[in-house]
Enzyme design. Sequence first.
Site, short mmCIF file in Angstrom:
data_model
loop_
_atom_site.label_atom_id
_atom_site.label_comp_id
_atom_site.label_asym_id
_atom_site.label_seq_id
_atom_site.Cartn_x
_atom_site.Cartn_y
_atom_site.Cartn_z
CB SER A 67 82.16 68.27 -30.73
OG SER A 67 81.70 69.27 -29.87
CE LYS A 81 82.59 70.96 -35.57
NZ LYS A 81 82.93 70.35 -34.27
CB SER A 109 80.08 71.58 -31.89
OG SER A 109 81.36 71.00 -32.09
#
Lengths: 481, 97
Positions: free
Chosen positions: A178, A79, A154
């Site tokens: 997330s 990420k 996310s």
Amino acid sequence: MNITDMTAVQLSAAIRAGETTAVEAAEAVLAKIEEEDKKYNCYVTVDREGALAQAKKVQAQIEAGELTGPLAGVPVALKDNLCTEGLLTTCSSKILHNFVPTYTAEAVKNLVRAGAVILGKTNMDEFAMGSTTETSAYGPTKNPRNTDHVPGGSSGGSAAAVAAGECVYAIGSDTGGSIRQPASYCGVVGMKPTYGTVSRYGLIAYGSSLDQIGPLAKDVTDCATVLEALASHDRKDSTSIARDDTNFTAALTEDVKGLRIGIPNDYLGEGLDDEVKEAVLQAAKVLEEKGAVVERFDLSLVEYAIPAYYTIAAAEASSNLERFDGIKYGYRTEEYAGLHNMYKKSRSEGFGEEVKRRIMLGSFVLSSGYYDAYYLKALKVKALIKKAFDEAFAKYDIILGPVAPTTAPKLGESLADPIRMYLGDIYTIAVNLAGLPGISVPCGQDSKGLPVGLQLIGDCFQEKKLIRAAYSYEQEVCRHE
Amino acid sequence: MANVISDETIEYVGILAKLELSDKEKEQAKSDMGRMLDYIDKLGELDTTDVEPMSHVFPVQNVFREDVVTNGDDREKLLSNAPQEKDGMFMVPRTFD
């Protein structure tokens, strides 16, 4: 042998056996990215050269017998809020469009030590603020199961990359769901460990008291394997906990006899899609048939988790994001009159709408005159929520429920009404407030063919119970397919 | 909407948050923040009279270590991220006359 269909454990075994190499594996996944990522936009940055160089190095170490573990030579996606030395790290924000960290996050270092090959950085909601990956400054990611739908967020780029075979496994971060929610929307396994299990050093902070790093993977075995590699005690993170029970793969056993599972009635009520409910209850039945004791109960306080969370997370975000000021790194506005105007203009032009909304709210709830009424009140409610979980875990080993009230929404349908979007976090958010571990496991699909996720929540430090239950469920379902 | 956010409040929060909002953004922020606060007001339904605020879920103490430098000299790498630099230093607008 199709490399992009393999799990990490399968691929590393094939590499060790000499059936393929780390370089071939990296090449295969990079080719897949080249071919598919225009459709999905999972990545902000692909580091082709770096990945191939690392693969070559790791292959030599494997051949020399220096690397023997289950992640050696396996390509991973990170990420884009995890700092990587020498590799662009944007948090999917314009304000960090050119930021190249000078150091690597501790969790990533742990993976590299285990022989991981870093493919690149995945798309996310800007600064991890969002549930759809649509607030990214670099365009939305699309759900590989159906490109009209969002991948969740996310960590949407990470989940989508795993689902699309554009990496073998991925790393995400979970502040209010997330990791678990995008894993659910994309039909992969995702886990948020107990707060303090994985070092946050080098994770660009959103809500520091809530953020945890964790894996997104193709199955429960990979998930446990990756978490085992990520976890470590780190003196550079003052909230890091020294644990001696992070051998999570030891829990990969098919045994749920006598395991006490509680399903909160509050997690099955209004707002929950019927098909999601049915899939989740069916999964509970599978565990019950394998010997678990399943009961319904009232958890209470569920509807207070979201307002408490958004108060605390916004407060922490407003403080954490003060560092982006156009001085030491990142975006600086072109024209300005003096220092303060430069700060204000750089931030206003560099941050997106949702980030600004949360910074404003956070600044307000921390401001004098409102601090007690909002921020302190939220911290007291957090204490009550933690107590409600303590009482539940006195009766149950595991809490079972859905990950999200619906399957993945369509692109473009969520951002117009922020509060409605926040309500989608209702089943994941309290877990972060209480510091608990949670795992999302695929449990079927709805009539549109979109994946449904089963969430298992454990008491602090009880990841192994979650892994054991998730693995047992997965094995049973595999046998029936 | 029970919480009405005044122009003065938005100005003040803008100063705290170091954000410069356009007039349109200000109107939006007033309405967004009002709605969020209405929603957060739900917490008022709970009696928290004798509840201690919980900032951290585990008991935490200060973590001490010796003050010893362990990293190397990263000056050049750090400065390579700076929007403007001069003579090995970050360059900022004039802050006083």
